[in-house]
Write a protein that holds these residues in place. Structure first.
Motif, short mmCIF file in Angstrom:
data_model
loop_
_atom_site.label_atom_id
_atom_site.label_comp_id
_atom_site.label_asym_id
_atom_site.label_seq_id
_atom_site.Cartn_x
_atom_site.Cartn_y
_atom_site.Cartn_z
N MET A 133 0.85 -1.19 0.00
CA MET A 133 0.00 0.00 0.00
C MET A 133 0.89 1.24 0.00
O MET A 133 1.34 1.68 1.06
N PRO A 134 1.16 1.83 -1.17
CA PRO A 134 1.98 3.05 -1.21
C PRO A 134 1.16 4.24 -0.70
O PRO A 134 0.11 4.55 -1.25
N TRP A 135 1.65 4.90 0.34
CA TRP A 135 0.93 5.99 1.00
C TRP A 135 1.84 7.20 1.11
O TRP A 135 2.92 7.12 1.72
N ASP A 136 1.44 8.32 0.52
CA ASP A 136 2.26 9.53 0.59
C ASP A 136 1.84 10.47 1.72
O ASP A 136 2.30 11.60 1.80
N GLY A 137 0.97 9.99 2.59
CA GLY A 137 0.47 10.81 3.69
C GLY A 137 -0.90 11.39 3.41
O GLY A 137 -1.60 11.80 4.33
N VAL A 138 -1.28 11.42 2.13
CA VAL A 138 -2.58 11.95 1.71
C VAL A 138 -3.28 10.98 0.75
O VAL A 138 -4.50 10.86 0.76
N ARG A 139 -2.47 10.29 -0.07
CA ARG A 139 -3.03 9.45 -1.13
C ARG A 139 -2.36 8.08 -1.16
O ARG A 139 -1.22 7.92 -0.72
N PHE A 140 -3.09 7.13 -1.77
CA PHE A 140 -2.57 5.80 -2.07
C PHE A 140 -2.35 5.71 -3.57
O PHE A 140 -3.15 6.25 -4.35
N MET A 141 -1.30 5.00 -3.99
CA MET A 141 -1.16 4.72 -5.41
C MET A 141 -1.68 3.31 -5.66
O MET A 141 -1.31 2.37 -4.98
N LEU A 142 -2.56 3.20 -6.67
CA LEU A 142 -3.09 1.92 -7.09
C LEU A 142 -2.69 1.67 -8.53
O LEU A 142 -2.32 2.60 -9.26
N VAL A 143 -2.78 0.42 -8.93
CA VAL A 143 -2.53 0.05 -10.32
C VAL A 143 -3.82 -0.50 -10.92
O VAL A 143 -4.65 -1.07 -10.22
N GLU A 144 -3.97 -0.30 -12.22
CA GLU A 144 -5.11 -0.85 -12.94
C GLU A 144 -4.57 -1.73 -14.05
O GLU A 144 -3.63 -1.34 -14.76
N ASP A 169 -0.01 -3.39 -20.08
CA ASP A 169 -1.20 -2.54 -20.13
C ASP A 169 -1.51 -1.89 -18.78
O ASP A 169 -2.51 -1.20 -18.63
N MET A 170 -0.65 -2.09 -17.80
CA MET A 170 -0.88 -1.57 -16.45
C MET A 170 -0.73 -0.05 -16.43
O MET A 170 0.12 0.50 -17.13
N ARG A 171 -1.54 0.59 -15.62
CA ARG A 171 -1.36 2.01 -15.37
C ARG A 171 -1.53 2.28 -13.89
O ARG A 171 -2.08 1.45 -13.16
N CYS A 172 -1.05 3.42 -13.42
CA CYS A 172 -1.10 3.78 -12.00
C CYS A 172 -1.86 5.09 -11.84
O CYS A 172 -1.87 5.92 -12.74
N ALA A 173 -2.43 5.27 -10.64
CA ALA A 173 -3.08 6.54 -10.31
C ALA A 173 -3.10 6.68 -8.79
O ALA A 173 -3.12 5.69 -8.06
N TRP A 174 -3.10 7.93 -8.35
CA TRP A 174 -3.22 8.23 -6.93
C TRP A 174 -4.69 8.36 -6.57
O TRP A 174 -5.48 8.94 -7.32
N PHE A 175 -5.06 7.82 -5.41
CA PHE A 175 -6.40 7.92 -4.86
C PHE A 175 -6.31 8.50 -3.45
O PHE A 175 -5.53 8.00 -2.63
N THR A 176 -7.09 9.52 -3.17
CA THR A 176 -7.20 9.98 -1.78
C THR A 176 -7.91 8.88 -0.99
O THR A 176 -8.53 7.99 -1.58
N ARG A 177 -7.85 8.99 0.31
CA ARG A 177 -8.57 8.02 1.15
C ARG A 177 -10.06 8.04 0.82
O ARG A 177 -10.68 6.99 0.66
N ALA A 178 -10.63 9.24 0.74
CA ALA A 178 -12.06 9.36 0.42
C ALA A 178 -12.36 8.82 -0.97
O ALA A 178 -13.38 8.15 -1.18
N GLY A 179 -11.47 9.08 -1.92
CA GLY A 179 -11.66 8.57 -3.28
C GLY A 179 -11.58 7.05 -3.33
O GLY A 179 -12.34 6.40 -4.06
N PHE A 180 -10.67 6.48 -2.55
CA PHE A 180 -10.53 5.03 -2.47
C PHE A 180 -11.81 4.42 -1.90
O PHE A 180 -12.36 3.45 -2.45
#
Length: 175
Positions: free
Chosen positions: A44-55, A138-149
């Protein structure tokens, strides 16, 4: 339940499938099909505000799915869990963490597979280029806030059981 006999049905670079003859507690016979896969690391990559997820496209579902970076060592090899977590993080996202902390253990699908997963929280992140395997092209990444997650879970955009369970482990972790 007692195992009486076991035979391998199928094998590839990621898993083996076996069929076990068993004796149930009342003495009657039965069979059990088991998918053996090496343990995985979920990070779980956490920058203190967001998580990075992969699709990525998940072939068995026929759909693209968002999830936390996760994976196993190549060719069904065993790997030290924290090293595997760091490798998966770098490979799938390009991120390198100064701190990787194990926060829990998950049984993937204990009714059909022996696979277990260790959940890690990664902080102190530095971005670099991903080092994806050919099958992850075909993988891509994006940051998600906690609320967005959390919203993505509620709306069904995120359905990966391991990612949702990992988030629960994070929420239940002692402060």
């Amino acid at each position: 339940m007692e195992a009486l006999d076991s035979r391998q049905i199928y094998q590839n670079a990621w898993m083996t499938v076996r069929e076990d003859s068993i004796r149930l507690p009342d003495g009657s016979p039965g069979i059990y099909g088991v998918v053996d896969k090496p343990d995985y690391a979920l990070i779980m990559p956490w920058d203190g505000v967001r998580f990075m997820l992969v699709e990525q496209f998940r072939y068995p579902l026929g759909q693209r799915r968002w999830e936390f970076p996760q994976g196993t060592a190549p060719d069904r090899a065993d790997a030290e869990p924290a090293e595997l977590a760091a490798r998966e993080l770098r490979e799938e996202t390009g991120l390198v963490a100064t701190r990787i902390e194990q926060i829990g253990l998950l049984d993937c699908a204990p009714g059909m597979t022996s696979q277990r997963g260790r959940v890690f929280l990664a902080t102190g992140l530095t971005q670099g280029p991903p080092e994806r395997e050919h099958s992850e092209q075909d993988m891509r990444c994006a940051w998600f806030t906690r609320a967005g997650f959390e919203t993505a879970i509620r709306t069904g955009e995120i359905t990966d059981a391991q990612s949702i369970a990992a988030y629960a482990l994070l929420l239940l972790r002692a402060p």
